[in-house]
Design a protein around this motif. Structure first.
Motif, PDB file in Angstrom:
ATOM      1  N   GLU A  69       0.836  -1.201   0.000  1.00 46.92           N
ATOM      2  CA  GLU A  69       0.000   0.000   0.000  1.00 46.92           C
ATOM      3  C   GLU A  69       0.871   1.251   0.000  1.00 46.92           C
ATOM      4  N   PRO A  70       0.450   2.296  -0.725  1.00 55.85           N
ATOM      5  CA  PRO A  70       1.183   3.568  -0.654  1.00 55.85           C
ATOM      6  C   PRO A  70       1.305   4.019   0.800  1.00 55.85           C
ATOM      7  N   GLY A  71       2.497   4.458   1.169  1.00 57.05           N
ATOM      8  CA  GLY A  71       2.745   4.944   2.515  1.00 57.05           C
ATOM      9  C   GLY A  71       3.069   3.858   3.519  1.00 57.05           C
ATOM     10  N   SER A  72       3.196   2.615   3.071  1.00 60.71           N
ATOM     11  CA  SER A  72       3.402   1.511   4.009  1.00 60.71           C
ATOM     12  C   SER A  72       4.873   1.225   4.314  1.00 60.71           C
ATOM     13  N   TYR A  73       5.792   1.895   3.643  1.00 57.73           N
ATOM     14  CA  TYR A  73       7.212   1.631   3.896  1.00 57.73           C
ATOM     15  C   TYR A  73       7.720   2.490   5.051  1.00 57.73           C
ATOM     16  N   VAL A  74       8.387   1.828   5.973  1.00 58.12           N
ATOM     17  CA  VAL A  74       8.987   2.493   7.124  1.00 58.12           C
ATOM     18  C   VAL A  74      10.421   2.000   7.217  1.00 58.12           C
ATOM     19  N   GLY A  75      11.361   2.909   7.424  1.00 52.20           N
ATOM     20  CA  GLY A  75      12.739   2.492   7.616  1.00 52.20           C
ATOM     21  C   GLY A  75      13.621   2.614   6.397  1.00 52.20           C
ATOM     22  N   LEU A  76      13.136   3.243   5.344  1.00 55.01           N
ATOM     23  CA  LEU A  76      14.032   3.544   4.229  1.00 55.01           C
ATOM     24  C   LEU A  76      15.104   4.483   4.766  1.00 55.01           C
ATOM     25  N   GLN A  77      16.339   4.298   4.346  1.00 56.08           N
ATOM     26  CA  GLN A  77      17.413   5.059   4.990  1.00 56.08           C
ATOM     27  C   GLN A  77      18.417   5.606   3.995  1.00 56.08           C
ATOM     28  N   LEU A  78      18.757   6.858   4.214  1.00 56.19           N
ATOM     29  CA  LEU A  78      19.822   7.537   3.482  1.00 56.19           C
ATOM     30  C   LEU A  78      20.968   7.785   4.449  1.00 56.19           C
ATOM     31  N   VAL A  79      22.171   7.933   3.932  1.00 53.07           N
ATOM     32  CA  VAL A  79      23.341   8.209   4.767  1.00 53.07           C
ATOM     33  C   VAL A  79      24.035   9.448   4.227  1.00 53.07           C
ATOM     34  N   VAL A  80      24.417  10.345   5.136  1.00 52.24           N
ATOM     35  CA  VAL A  80      25.129  11.574   4.782  1.00 52.24           C
ATOM     36  C   VAL A  80      26.345  11.735   5.686  1.00 52.24           C
ATOM     37  N   ALA A  81      27.289  12.540   5.245  1.00 52.63           N
ATOM     38  CA  ALA A  81      28.482  12.806   6.052  1.00 52.63           C
ATOM     39  C   ALA A  81      28.254  13.945   7.044  1.00 52.63           C
ATOM     40  N   ASP A  82      27.261  14.812   6.778  1.00 51.77           N
ATOM     41  CA  ASP A  82      27.024  15.982   7.628  1.00 51.77           C
ATOM     42  C   ASP A  82      25.517  16.154   7.807  1.00 51.77           C
ATOM     43  N   ILE A  83      25.004  15.716   8.932  1.00 51.03           N
ATOM     44  CA  ILE A  83      23.560  15.731   9.145  1.00 51.03           C
ATOM     45  C   ILE A  83      23.015  17.145   9.326  1.00 51.03           C
ATOM     46  N   LYS A  84      23.818  18.044   9.890  1.00 52.28           N
ATOM     47  CA  LYS A  84      23.358  19.431  10.038  1.00 52.28           C
ATOM     48  C   LYS A  84      23.174  20.080   8.671  1.00 52.28           C
ATOM     49  N   ALA A  85      24.099  19.834   7.756  1.00 51.43           N
ATOM     50  CA  ALA A  85      23.978  20.365   6.396  1.00 51.43           C
ATOM     51  C   ALA A  85      22.791  19.721   5.680  1.00 51.43           C
ATOM     52  N   ALA A  86      22.596  18.416   5.870  1.00 54.03           N
ATOM     53  CA  ALA A  86      21.453  17.729   5.259  1.00 54.03           C
ATOM     54  C   ALA A  86      20.144  18.295   5.798  1.00 54.03           C
ATOM     55  N   HIS A  87      20.074  18.522   7.099  1.00 53.64           N
ATOM     56  CA  HIS A  87      18.875  19.094   7.712  1.00 53.64           C
ATOM     57  C   HIS A  87      18.585  20.467   7.122  1.00 53.64           C
ATOM     58  N   ALA A  88      19.607  21.309   7.048  1.00 59.03           N
ATOM     59  CA  ALA A  88      19.426  22.664   6.504  1.00 59.03           C
ATOM     60  C   ALA A  88      18.952  22.607   5.049  1.00 59.03           C
ATOM     61  N   GLU A  89      19.513  21.701   4.258  1.00 61.66           N
ATOM     62  CA  GLU A  89      19.119  21.581   2.850  1.00 61.66           C
ATOM     63  C   GLU A  89      17.668  21.131   2.728  1.00 61.66           C
ATOM     64  N   LEU A  90      17.269  20.155   3.521  1.00 57.92           N
ATOM     65  CA  LEU A  90      15.886  19.678   3.456  1.00 57.92           C
ATOM     66  C   LEU A  90      14.903  20.762   3.892  1.00 57.92           C
ATOM     67  N   VAL A  91      15.223  21.472   4.952  1.00 60.24           N
ATOM     68  CA  VAL A  91      14.360  22.565   5.408  1.00 60.24           C
ATOM     69  C   VAL A  91      14.260  23.633   4.320  1.00 60.24           C
ATOM     70  N   GLU A  92      15.386  23.981   3.718  1.00 61.68           N
ATOM     71  CA  GLU A  92      15.393  24.988   2.647  1.00 61.68           C
ATOM     72  C   GLU A  92      14.544  24.542   1.458  1.00 61.68           C
ATOM     73  N   ARG A  93      14.513  23.252   1.192  1.00 64.70           N
ATOM     74  CA  ARG A  93      13.731  22.715   0.071  1.00 64.70           C
ATOM     75  C   ARG A  93      12.252  22.530   0.433  1.00 64.70           C
ATOM     76  N   GLY A  94      11.891  22.807   1.693  1.00 68.54           N
ATOM     77  CA  GLY A  94      10.501  22.728   2.111  1.00 68.54           C
ATOM     78  C   GLY A  94      10.054  21.373   2.616  1.00 68.54           C
ATOM     79  N   VAL A  95      10.984  20.510   3.000  1.00 61.91           N
ATOM     80  CA  VAL A  95      10.632  19.201   3.534  1.00 61.91           C
ATOM     81  C   VAL A  95      10.380  19.327   5.031  1.00 61.91           C
TER      82      VAL A  95
END
Length: 145
Positions: A69-95
């Protein structure tokens, strides 16, 4: 024999909305957007720097005819070297994204979380060592076979 994870099919209810989210909001590259047949549309998107892609689409055949079902996946994972930069980028993109959360001390123990428009839940994990060494070298040093 090497076995590589290349593609994960992510169940979504609106392919165009999901494509916009993954490409515009997350910055995934659109590798393919095609109608294989009149009933089957496949869109493959790859996170920057990843060897594994996701596929969203319409009418995609599934093993045994069972489709999640759409929305049924939990636990998909991405890895980054700098989580603060990733957070800032996602917020800037409207996530809508959680603040980084340290769940364990040391490298690899900090995460943030977000969902796609259908509710498929993603985690982003920080591995600072990834900025200088690929993960396969960290987990399987060259001197090991």
């Amino acid at each position: 024999m090497d076995w590589t994870l290349e593609v994960i099919v992510v169940p979504v209810s609106d392919v165009d909305r999901a494509k916009e989210f993954y490409s515009d909001k997350l910055g995934f590259h659109v590798d393919i957007d095609t109608h294989v047949t009149k009933e089957i549309r496949i869109i493959q998107l790859t996170p920057p720097g990843s060897g594994c892609s996701i596929v969203i689409g319409e009418g995609i055949p599934t093993p045994g005819g069972r489709a999640p079902e759409p929305g049924s996946y939990v636990g998909l994972q991405l890895v980054v070297a700098d989580i603060k930069a990733a957070h800032a980028e996602l917020v800037e993109r409207g996530v809508e994204v959680s603040d980084p959360i340290e769940v364990a001390p040391g490298d690899g123990g900090t995460f943030l979380y977000f969902e796609d428009p259908d509710g498929n839940a993603w985690a982003v994990q920080e591995y600072r060592v990834r900025a200088t060494r690929p993960l396969y070298e960290v987990l399987r040093p060259k001197d090991r076979t």
